[in-house]
Design a protein around this motif. Structure first.
Motif, PDB file in Angstrom:
ATOM      1  N   GLY A   9       0.809  -1.216   0.000  1.00  0.00           N
ATOM      2  CA  GLY A   9       0.000   0.000   0.000  1.00  0.00           C
ATOM      3  C   GLY A   9       0.837   1.258   0.000  1.00  0.00           C
ATOM      4  N   ALA A 171      -8.059  -3.161  -5.362  1.00  0.00           N
ATOM      5  CA  ALA A 171      -7.770  -2.061  -4.431  1.00  0.00           C
ATOM      6  C   ALA A 171      -6.981  -0.912  -5.055  1.00  0.00           C
ATOM      7  CB  ALA A 171      -7.004  -2.600  -3.225  1.00  0.00           C
ATOM      8  N   ARG A 175      -6.472   2.155  -2.446  1.00  0.00           N
ATOM      9  CA  ARG A 175      -5.219   2.303  -1.712  1.00  0.00           C
ATOM     10  C   ARG A 175      -4.560   3.668  -1.934  1.00  0.00           C
ATOM     11  NH1 ARG A 175      -1.157  -1.958  -4.826  1.00  0.00           N
ATOM     12  NH2 ARG A 175      -1.014  -0.823  -6.790  1.00  0.00           N
ATOM     13  N   ASP A 182      -6.666   0.201   2.899  1.00  0.00           N
ATOM     14  CA  ASP A 182      -6.825  -0.973   2.045  1.00  0.00           C
ATOM     15  C   ASP A 182      -5.502  -1.420   1.468  1.00  0.00           C
ATOM     16  OD1 ASP A 182      -9.488  -1.079   2.455  1.00  0.00           O
ATOM     17  OD2 ASP A 182     -10.053   0.014   0.641  1.00  0.00           O
ATOM     18  N   GLN A 183      -5.323  -2.693   1.403  1.00  0.00           N
ATOM     19  CA  GLN A 183      -4.111  -3.269   0.846  1.00  0.00           C
ATOM     20  C   GLN A 183      -4.470  -4.035  -0.424  1.00  0.00           C
ATOM     21  OE1 GLN A 183      -1.145  -2.534   2.394  1.00  0.00           O
ATOM     22  NE2 GLN A 183      -2.414  -1.289   3.712  1.00  0.00           N
ATOM     23  N   ASP A 184      -3.444  -4.550  -1.080  1.00  0.00           N
ATOM     24  CA  ASP A 184      -3.654  -5.242  -2.342  1.00  0.00           C
ATOM     25  C   ASP A 184      -4.651  -6.379  -2.246  1.00  0.00           C
ATOM     26  OD1 ASP A 184      -1.775  -3.556  -3.240  1.00  0.00           O
ATOM     27  OD2 ASP A 184      -0.208  -5.035  -3.582  1.00  0.00           O
TER      28      ASP A 184
END
Length: 197
Positions: A9, A171, A175, A182-184
């Motif tokens: 992120g 995301a 992100r 939020d992450q991948d």
């Protein structure tokens, strides 16, 4: 939220630079088009001065952003296909190129017209070239073409982000949003259920 980005992120510094640059792009473009419709006079010169000051700000932040990007890790692109990831890389390189080229052509153009660039009245940039009407005309054309290149690249950037968000449902957009954690791997549960069905 972390200051620096990692492999999953973006950090708050990168996000801040991204959105400040976006706001500056819109401002510089809007001021540039507005001043072009003004008759020659004090009002036009004042708007030209604002346009140049904003342009120099873009140049300084672009250099800062490039240095920062080289300093920290960049999350991997989330495109499912290699052609998407290549397009994303080329699009970002194009944006970095115009972020540098656009204000530089404006600065050199002002130098060629023998109009020094004052930055918000705080300091004045040195002229980069001697007065040259022919060079001024060439750079004015280049500056105009680059303004449309920015429009195309930014619209492509926005379209790609929206495609990732609404169609791919990954995301990519989330992100980069302020205060987003939020992450991948954060994919809505509905999507996960579809993939597992």
């Amino acid at each position: 939220m972390a200051l620096r980005s990692d492999n999953t992120g973006f950090g708050s510094i990168t996000k801040s630079l991204h959105w400040v640059m976006a706001a500056l792009f819109i401002s510089v473009f809007a001021v540039g088009w507005y001043m072009d419709f003004l008759p020659l006079g004090m009002a036009k010169l004042e708007w030209m001065s604002r346009h140049k000051s904003l342009g120099v700000t873009v140049l300084m932040l672009a250099v800062l952003r490039i240095l920062w990007r080289l300093y920290e890790p960049t999350p991997a692109a989330l495109g499912k296909h290699s052609i998407e990831r290549l397009a994303a890389k080329l699009g970002h390189l194009g944006l970095y190129a115009v972020m540098i080229a656009m204000p530089l052509t404006g600065w050199i153009m002002s130098s060629a017209a023998n109009f020094p660039v004052s930055v918000f009245g705080l300091f004045t940039l040195p002229n980069l070239v001697a007065p040259d009407q022919g060079l001024f005309e060439t750079l004015r054309t280049a500056h105009f073409i680059l303004s449309w290149a920015i429009v195309v690249l930014v619209l492509g950037h926005v379209a790609a982000a929206l495609k990732h968000h609404f169609i791919d449902r990954d995301a990519t957009l989330r992100r980069m949003l302020p205060a987003s954690g939020d992450q991948d791997g954060d994919i809505p549960a509905s999507n996960t259920a579809k993939e597992n069905s």
